[in-house]
Design a protein around this motif. Sequence first.
Motif, short mmCIF file in Angstrom:
data_model
loop_
_atom_site.label_atom_id
_atom_site.label_comp_id
_atom_site.label_asym_id
_atom_site.label_seq_id
_atom_site.Cartn_x
_atom_site.Cartn_y
_atom_site.Cartn_z
N GLN A 97 34.38 43.29 41.19
CA GLN A 97 35.01 42.74 39.99
C GLN A 97 35.81 41.51 40.35
OE1 GLN A 97 38.59 43.98 38.55
NE2 GLN A 97 38.38 42.77 36.70
N TYR A 126 33.10 40.33 35.58
CA TYR A 126 34.50 39.96 35.31
C TYR A 126 35.16 41.13 34.59
CZ TYR A 126 33.06 35.29 36.73
OH TYR A 126 32.58 34.22 37.44
N ALA A 149 38.72 42.57 49.40
CA ALA A 149 38.91 43.25 48.12
C ALA A 149 39.70 44.54 48.30
CB ALA A 149 37.55 43.57 47.50
N ASP A 158 38.66 39.35 39.04
CA ASP A 158 39.74 39.46 38.06
C ASP A 158 40.19 38.05 37.65
OD1 ASP A 158 41.65 40.51 36.43
OD2 ASP A 158 42.99 41.19 38.03
N GLU A 190 47.67 47.93 39.23
CA GLU A 190 47.08 48.93 40.10
C GLU A 190 48.19 49.79 40.68
OE1 GLU A 190 45.23 46.33 42.82
OE2 GLU A 190 43.43 46.08 41.63
N ASN A 228 44.63 45.41 31.04
CA ASN A 228 45.42 45.29 32.24
C ASN A 228 46.74 46.04 32.17
OD1 ASN A 228 43.43 43.62 33.06
ND2 ASN A 228 44.62 41.73 32.97
N THR A 233 39.11 50.27 43.80
CA THR A 233 39.73 50.97 42.67
C THR A 233 38.72 51.94 42.07
OG1 THR A 233 41.05 48.99 42.17
CG2 THR A 233 40.88 50.66 40.44
N THR A 244 37.75 44.94 43.86
CA THR A 244 38.34 43.81 43.15
C THR A 244 38.75 42.74 44.15
OG1 THR A 244 39.18 45.28 41.42
CG2 THR A 244 40.14 43.08 41.55
#
Length: 337
Positions: free
Chosen positions: A181, A155, A322, A183, A3, A23, A325, A249
């Motif tokens: 999400q 996921y 979280a 991760d 990120e 990723n 994003t 996330t």
Amino acid sequence: MSETETSHDDKSCVPADSPTLDNSSSCTQMEHVSLAPLSRVAICGGTHGNEMTGVYIVKEMQRKKVKAAGSLYVTPVLTNPRAVEVCRRYTDKDLNRCFTDALLSSPVTDSAPYELRRAQELNAQLGPKGGKEAVDLLVDLHNTTANMGLCLIFYSLDWLTLHLLKYMQNKISSVPVRAIQLDIPLSDAYSLEVVGKHGFAIEVGPQPHGVLRADIFNVAKKAVDLTLEFIQEFNAGRTFEGGEVEAFTLVKSIDYPRDSSGEITAAIHPELQDNDFQLLRSGDPLFLSFSGETVIHEGEDLYPFFINECAYYEKKVAFQLARKTTYSFPSVSVEKD
């Protein structure tokens, strides 16, 4: 997931030649993507037997003998019938924690927890997890006691999931529509939706466990109907334009303050209660102790959710935190023969 910080939010692009997020990928030009048609969909409810919305959506689909929706074959599944019968989250073990590779492949006997045996039955019926024979899409319906509106939880973020999220956001105005999400590597992914080729949970609240609310039921039913509508249009050849969506996330879970014997010593602070997905800044109140002291948040600014979820007391989780994003995704259409 890698990120890049942009204020409190992140922005990610994903490779145009892949149906799932990578990723390690850098931003690339979004190009059109063709995906295989989806012919088999499972709509599941009662994974937690006291979360009534999914129970009654599935029972209604079974009562109406819903099997087909245009180009789709639809399978409604009551996933934990023993827990539904006694209106409890589970009988022996949380079914929605039983779908890791290790648990699905573990030997079971008649003395094994019921939910572990049921997980392997569902994996055989709707999967197998990671297999070519799995249903094309699995949607698992849940309720939360937290003030979270409508959330899709998944996921791996694939193109189909992101498009469905955007589709629901454009069509549902009665409640916020968000995405969470987790991760986690697929082998360790523990909840039912991972059994399908594509999958997500729909979490709707607030609703007390063991209670059915018409407004919550209608929101979840709308999300199911829109999912089937989207897939029918996709299978029929419609092109869905690319765009952007936000997802939260999971970073970590926060427990209640406790004393040396493990007893809770504070409740969620009134300023935090019911403020799921509102940015939590350093210095903001988290808990109010029973003696009247305020416990504040320290560290990174993050977004709380599942605030004061009833079912998470046993898991020692007061709420989860979280990062937000923004994901870009390409236009998609069905593969042509």
